[in-house]
Design a protein around this motif. Structure first.
Motif, PDB file in Angstrom:
ATOM      1  N   ALA A  67       0.834  -1.210   0.000  1.00  0.00           N
ATOM      2  CA  ALA A  67       0.000   0.000   0.000  1.00  0.00           C
ATOM      3  C   ALA A  67       0.864   1.254   0.000  1.00  0.00           C
ATOM      4  N   ARG A  68       1.924   1.269   0.784  1.00  0.00           N
ATOM      5  CA  ARG A  68       2.827   2.429   0.811  1.00  0.00           C
ATOM      6  C   ARG A  68       3.474   2.652  -0.554  1.00  0.00           C
ATOM      7  N   GLU A  69       3.887   1.584  -1.212  1.00  0.00           N
ATOM      8  CA  GLU A  69       4.474   1.705  -2.552  1.00  0.00           C
ATOM      9  C   GLU A  69       3.468   2.267  -3.550  1.00  0.00           C
ATOM     10  N   GLU A  70       2.225   1.807  -3.457  1.00  0.00           N
ATOM     11  CA  GLU A  70       1.196   2.284  -4.380  1.00  0.00           C
ATOM     12  C   GLU A  70       0.873   3.754  -4.126  1.00  0.00           C
ATOM     13  N   VAL A  71       0.827   4.165  -2.869  1.00  0.00           N
ATOM     14  CA  VAL A  71       0.600   5.580  -2.547  1.00  0.00           C
ATOM     15  C   VAL A  71       1.760   6.424  -3.077  1.00  0.00           C
ATOM     16  N   ALA A  72       2.971   5.923  -2.954  1.00  0.00           N
ATOM     17  CA  ALA A  72       4.143   6.646  -3.462  1.00  0.00           C
ATOM     18  C   ALA A  72       4.059   6.787  -4.982  1.00  0.00           C
ATOM     19  N   GLN A  73       3.623   5.754  -5.670  1.00  0.00           N
ATOM     20  CA  GLN A  73       3.471   5.829  -7.127  1.00  0.00           C
ATOM     21  C   GLN A  73       2.438   6.875  -7.519  1.00  0.00           C
ATOM     22  N   ILE A  74       1.316   6.897  -6.818  1.00  0.00           N
ATOM     23  CA  ILE A  74       0.273   7.886  -7.096  1.00  0.00           C
ATOM     24  C   ILE A  74       0.798   9.290  -6.847  1.00  0.00           C
ATOM     25  N   THR A  75       1.528   9.462  -5.761  1.00  0.00           N
ATOM     26  CA  THR A  75       2.102  10.770  -5.446  1.00  0.00           C
ATOM     27  C   THR A  75       3.059  11.222  -6.541  1.00  0.00           C
ATOM     28  N   ARG A  76       3.928  10.306  -7.000  1.00  0.00           N
ATOM     29  CA  ARG A  76       4.860  10.644  -8.082  1.00  0.00           C
ATOM     30  C   ARG A  76       4.117  11.046  -9.353  1.00  0.00           C
ATOM     31  N   MET A  77       3.071  10.298  -9.708  1.00  0.00           N
ATOM     32  CA  MET A  77       2.301  10.624 -10.910  1.00  0.00           C
ATOM     33  C   MET A  77       1.661  12.005 -10.796  1.00  0.00           C
ATOM     34  N   ARG A  78       1.102  12.305  -9.633  1.00  0.00           N
ATOM     35  CA  ARG A  78       0.473  13.615  -9.436  1.00  0.00           C
ATOM     36  C   ARG A  78       1.497  14.737  -9.481  1.00  0.00           C
ATOM     37  N   LEU A  79       2.642  14.533  -8.863  1.00  0.00           N
ATOM     38  CA  LEU A  79       3.702  15.562  -8.907  1.00  0.00           C
ATOM     39  C   LEU A  79       4.216  15.734 -10.331  1.00  0.00           C
ATOM     40  N   ASP A  80       4.422  14.638 -11.047  1.00  0.00           N
ATOM     41  CA  ASP A  80       4.847  14.734 -12.441  1.00  0.00           C
ATOM     42  C   ASP A  80       3.847  15.542 -13.267  1.00  0.00           C
ATOM     43  N   GLY A  81       2.559  15.316 -13.010  1.00  0.00           N
ATOM     44  CA  GLY A  81       1.521  16.065 -13.717  1.00  0.00           C
ATOM     45  C   GLY A  81       1.565  17.546 -13.389  1.00  0.00           C
ATOM     46  N   LEU A  82       1.838  17.884 -12.137  1.00  0.00           N
ATOM     47  CA  LEU A  82       1.927  19.288 -11.751  1.00  0.00           C
ATOM     48  C   LEU A  82       3.146  19.965 -12.371  1.00  0.00           C
ATOM     49  N   VAL A  83       4.260  19.244 -12.387  1.00  0.00           N
ATOM     50  CA  VAL A  83       5.493  19.809 -12.941  1.00  0.00           C
ATOM     51  C   VAL A  83       5.371  19.987 -14.450  1.00  0.00           C
ATOM     52  N   ALA A  84       4.777  18.998 -15.117  1.00  0.00           N
ATOM     53  CA  ALA A  84       4.607  19.058 -16.566  1.00  0.00           C
ATOM     54  C   ALA A  84       3.598  20.136 -16.959  1.00  0.00           C
ATOM     55  N   GLY A  85       2.684  20.399 -16.026  1.00  0.00           N
ATOM     56  CA  GLY A  85       1.677  21.414 -16.068  1.00  0.00           C
ATOM     57  C   GLY A  85       1.086  21.825 -17.291  1.00  0.00           C
TER      58      GLY A  85
END
Length: 56
Positions: free
Chosen positions: A38-56
Motif C-alpha cells: 500500500a505504501r508503494e502504491e501511494v508513493a506511485q500515485i504521489t509521483r504521478m500527481r507531482l509529475d503532472g503538476l510539474v509538466a503542467g
C-alpha cells in the motif's frame, strides 16, 4: 466517491487502456506485506500527481 464518478472514471480507464480498472482485495496476505504494498502504491500515485503538476 459517488457511483456516477466511479462509472465515469472506469469508462475513461477502459478507453485509455482497453481493459477495466480492477481492485484486488488481498485479505489473506500478511499485514506487513500488505502495508508495504500500500505504501508503494501511494508513493506511485504521489509521483504521478507531482509529475503532472510539474509538466503542467
Amino acid at each position: 466517491m459517488e457511483a456516477a464518478a466511479v462509472d465515469r472514471l472506469n469508462a475513461a480507464y477502459r478507453a485509455r487502456f482497453g481493459f477495466p480498472f480492477i481492485i484486488a482485495a488481498r485479505l489473506i496476505r500478511d499485514p506487513a506485506v500488505e502495508e508495504a504494498t500500500a505504501r508503494e502504491e501511494v508513493a506511485q500515485i504521489t509521483r504521478m500527481r507531482l509529475d503532472g503538476l510539474v509538466a503542467g
